[in-house]
Design a protein around this motif. Structure first.
Motif, PDB file in Angstrom:
ATOM      1  N   THR A 260      -7.284   3.943   5.444  1.00  0.00           N
ATOM      2  CA  THR A 260      -6.437   2.410   5.264  1.00  0.00           C
ATOM      3  C   THR A 260      -7.204   1.566   4.058  1.00  0.00           C
ATOM      4  OG1 THR A 260      -6.509   1.952   7.793  1.00  0.00           O
ATOM      5  CG2 THR A 260      -6.315   0.000   6.385  1.00  0.00           C
TER       6      THR A 260
ATOM      7  N   THR B  82       0.323  -1.095  -0.419  1.00  0.00           N
ATOM      8  CA  THR B  82      -0.182   0.001   0.387  1.00  0.00           C
ATOM      9  C   THR B  82       0.776   1.574   0.159  1.00  0.00           C
ATOM     10  OG1 THR B  82       0.180  -0.140   2.363  1.00  0.00           O
ATOM     11  CG2 THR B  82      -1.799  -1.479   0.908  1.00  0.00           C
TER      12      THR B  82
ATOM     13  N   SER C 139      -7.539  -1.173   0.981  1.00  0.00           N
ATOM     14  CA  SER C 139      -7.890  -2.680   1.538  1.00  0.00           C
ATOM     15  C   SER C 139      -8.407  -3.432   0.057  1.00  0.00           C
ATOM     16  CB  SER C 139      -8.004  -3.890   2.708  1.00  0.00           C
ATOM     17  OG  SER C 139      -9.867  -3.320   2.652  1.00  0.00           O
TER      18      SER C 139
END
Length: 120
Positions: free
Chosen positions: A68, A57, A70
């Motif tokens: 965040t 990332t 994902s």
């Protein structure tokens, strides 16, 4: 072509949280990196976060520690968990996928965007 559909945007108070989702569909041989960009009124589109197929990332400095990214490779879906939202996070958020639709080359595809508004 690859279709990307974002969801999860909306109005939230400063300090609140939102979770954006982006599902890719269509003729897809493989998806490499996926990411989120945003564009505020009068400003250029900027990269917010990216994630590779292996899970690596990267984030723009302004969201580090708060956002965040994902992904679920089986579902061809990328997520953006946004915490501690600030008014300056207000923008249209766009999903991006670097995908190979033929097995012969990589191209970028974009979603239509989802509005995120951070305001009291």
């Amino acid at each position: 072509q690859v279709q990307l559909v974002e969801s999860g945007g909306g109005l939230v108070q400063p300090g609140g949280s939102l979770r954006l989702s982006c599902a890719a569909s269509g003729s897809i041989f493989s998806i490499n990196a996926m990411g989120w960009y945003r564009q505020a009124p009068g400003k250029e589109r900027e990269l917010v976060a990216t994630i590779t197929s292996s899970g690596s990332t990267n984030y723009v400095d302004s969201v580090k520690g708060r956002f965040t990214i994902s992904r679920d490779n089986a579902k061809n879906t990328v997520y953006l968990q946004m915490n501690s939202l600030k008014p300056e996070d207000t923008a249209v958020y766009y999903c991006n996928a670097n995908a190979d639709t033929t097995g012969w080359g990589w191209y970028d595809f974009w979603g239509q965007g989802t509005q995120v508004t951070v305001s009291s």
